[in-house]
Design a protein around this motif. Structure first.
Motif, mmCIF file in Angstrom:
data_model
loop_
_atom_site.group_PDB
_atom_site.id
_atom_site.type_symbol
_atom_site.label_atom_id
_atom_site.label_comp_id
_atom_site.label_asym_id
_atom_site.label_seq_id
_atom_site.Cartn_x
_atom_site.Cartn_y
_atom_site.Cartn_z
ATOM 1 N N ILE A 1 0.831 -1.208 0.000
ATOM 2 C CA ILE A 1 0.000 0.000 0.000
ATOM 3 C C ILE A 1 0.861 1.252 0.000
ATOM 4 N N ALA A 2 1.863 1.288 0.851
ATOM 5 C CA ALA A 2 2.694 2.488 1.008
ATOM 6 C C ALA A 2 3.566 2.778 -0.209
ATOM 7 N N ASN A 3 3.957 1.752 -0.940
ATOM 8 C CA ASN A 3 4.945 1.944 -2.005
ATOM 9 C C ASN A 3 4.411 1.751 -3.419
ATOM 10 N N SER A 4 3.105 1.569 -3.569
ATOM 11 C CA SER A 4 2.512 1.394 -4.899
ATOM 12 C C SER A 4 1.816 2.667 -5.338
ATOM 13 N N LYS A 5 1.829 2.900 -6.634
ATOM 14 C CA LYS A 5 1.087 4.012 -7.236
ATOM 15 C C LYS A 5 0.322 3.467 -8.433
ATOM 16 N N PHE A 6 -0.846 2.906 -8.155
ATOM 17 C CA PHE A 6 -1.706 2.396 -9.212
ATOM 18 C C PHE A 6 -2.852 3.371 -9.422
ATOM 19 N N ALA A 7 -3.426 3.362 -10.602
ATOM 20 C CA ALA A 7 -4.585 4.203 -10.878
ATOM 21 C C ALA A 7 -5.845 3.610 -10.247
ATOM 22 N N LEU A 8 -5.930 2.290 -10.201
ATOM 23 C CA LEU A 8 -7.153 1.637 -9.751
ATOM 24 C C LEU A 8 -6.928 0.809 -8.487
ATOM 25 N N ILE A 9 -7.925 0.839 -7.587
ATOM 26 C CA ILE A 9 -7.819 0.011 -6.391
ATOM 27 C C ILE A 9 -7.930 -1.478 -6.740
ATOM 28 N N GLU A 10 -8.497 -1.788 -7.901
ATOM 29 C CA GLU A 10 -8.552 -3.184 -8.348
ATOM 30 C C GLU A 10 -7.138 -3.741 -8.522
ATOM 31 N N LYS A 11 -6.237 -2.939 -9.053
ATOM 32 C CA LYS A 11 -4.838 -3.347 -9.242
ATOM 33 C C LYS A 11 -4.145 -3.510 -7.895
ATOM 34 N N LEU A 12 -4.394 -2.558 -6.987
ATOM 35 C CA LEU A 12 -3.809 -2.643 -5.647
ATOM 36 C C LEU A 12 -4.294 -3.901 -4.930
ATOM 37 N N ALA A 13 -5.582 -4.172 -4.989
ATOM 38 C CA ALA A 13 -6.150 -5.357 -4.342
ATOM 39 C C ALA A 13 -5.559 -6.638 -4.918
ATOM 40 N N ASP A 14 -5.420 -6.691 -6.235
ATOM 41 C CA ASP A 14 -4.858 -7.874 -6.887
ATOM 42 C C ASP A 14 -3.407 -8.103 -6.465
ATOM 43 N N LYS A 15 -2.644 -7.045 -6.355
ATOM 44 C CA LYS A 15 -1.240 -7.147 -5.926
ATOM 45 C C LYS A 15 -1.160 -7.702 -4.502
#
Length: 118
Positions: A64-78
């Protein structure tokens, strides 16, 4: 199948579609439900025979702290992909909450749910 749940993992991150979300950031909250076999840990009483959930919490916060995705779907998948890579984990159910979404006249939170198996 046995379950370990981690709720309320809270971290500041920079994922979001709007430019200011990736610059200013915002809070995210994660709840995890991990299915695994805890028989060996229950019989042996050794940390090496179970999932050290401290490692899971640190991994989630780091993503969470080190990612910069446009979509929370991408963050959740990671996050789900990373947690599923832990040896004992067979299935992950994730709830990713975005409590301060920058939407006018909306005081609620956005929640995304994912379920993945090995």
């Amino acid at each position: 199948m046995d379950v370990i749940q981690l709720t309320g993992i809270r971290c500041y991150g920079y994922t979001g579609y709007l430019p200011e979300e990736q610059i200013l950031g915002q809070w995210f909250e994660v709840d995890l439900r991990m299915s695994l076999d805890l028989t060996a840990a229950a019989q042996g009483d050794l940390i090496e025979e179970t999932l050290d959930y401290r490692s899971v919490i640190l991994a989630v916060k780091d993503i969470i702290a080190n990612s910069k995705f446009a979509l929370i779907e991408k963050l959740a998948d990671k996050i789900v992909t990373t947690v599923l890579a832990f040896d004992l984990v067979q299935q992950v159910e994730l709830k990713l909450h975005k409590p301060g979404a920058p939407i006018p006249d909306f005081g609620g939170k956005i929640t995304l749910e994912l379920t993945r198996k090995k």
